[in-house]
Scaffold this motif. Sequence first.
Motif, PDB file in Angstrom:
ATOM      1  N   GLN A   1     -40.185  -9.588 -11.002  1.00 24.21           N
ATOM      2  CA  GLN A   1     -41.377 -10.009 -10.295  1.00 24.21           C
ATOM      3  C   GLN A   1     -41.136 -11.364  -9.651  1.00 24.21           C
ATOM      4  OE1 GLN A   1     -43.876  -7.983 -10.095  1.00 24.21           O
ATOM      5  NE2 GLN A   1     -45.466  -9.211  -9.121  1.00 24.21           N
ATOM      6  N   GLN A   3     -43.085 -14.420  -7.508  1.00 28.69           N
ATOM      7  CA  GLN A   3     -44.335 -14.999  -7.012  1.00 28.69           C
ATOM      8  C   GLN A   3     -44.017 -15.984  -5.901  1.00 28.69           C
ATOM      9  OE1 GLN A   3     -46.169 -16.572 -10.610  1.00 28.69           O
ATOM     10  NE2 GLN A   3     -47.420 -14.722 -10.763  1.00 28.69           N
ATOM     11  N   SER A  25     -40.781 -18.041  -7.247  1.00 31.98           N
ATOM     12  CA  SER A  25     -40.550 -18.154  -8.690  1.00 31.98           C
ATOM     13  C   SER A  25     -39.287 -17.430  -9.130  1.00 31.98           C
ATOM     14  CB  SER A  25     -41.737 -17.556  -9.452  1.00 31.98           C
ATOM     15  OG  SER A  25     -41.800 -16.156  -9.220  1.00 31.98           O
ATOM     16  N   TYR A 116     -42.337  -8.432  -1.979  1.00 32.26           N
ATOM     17  CA  TYR A 116     -43.199  -9.480  -2.533  1.00 32.26           C
ATOM     18  C   TYR A 116     -43.795 -10.314  -1.403  1.00 32.26           C
ATOM     19  CZ  TYR A 116     -40.608  -8.134  -6.667  1.00 32.26           C
ATOM     20  OH  TYR A 116     -40.035  -7.417  -7.672  1.00 32.26           O
TER      21      TYR A 116
END
Length: 127
Positions: A1, A3, A25, A116
């Motif tokens: 993931q 961010q 991130s 993302y």
Amino acid sequence: QVQLVESGGGLVQAGGSLRLSCAASARTFNNYAMGWFRQAPGKEREFVAAISWSGGSTYYADSVKGRFTISRDNAKNTVYLQMNSLKPGDTAAYYCAAGLTYYSYTYYLEPYDYAYWGQGTQVTVSS
């Protein structure tokens, strides 16, 4: 993931400049090609600029070529968009996006290549 958090938007007069930043991130930021897109009210999201994870390859929409510069600092997990000679037509919400790639000179032009997305930062250019 991954961010992504954009910053640096604001209100500026035509002819002025802004620098957008996008902090990521990701632990392996240098595995991601990065892009900037924008969306004005009532219009579709459009491509602005892209950069490979090495920073060695960049690509710009014709509408911003010569005025905007995309760059990245992999040590800081950040990608930038320097916007000069701004026009009222540049008014939009600006989004950064990250797309995984294993090739150092790959960049992407289409939204579907980016997994993302940030929340966006508003840029308003007054005439």
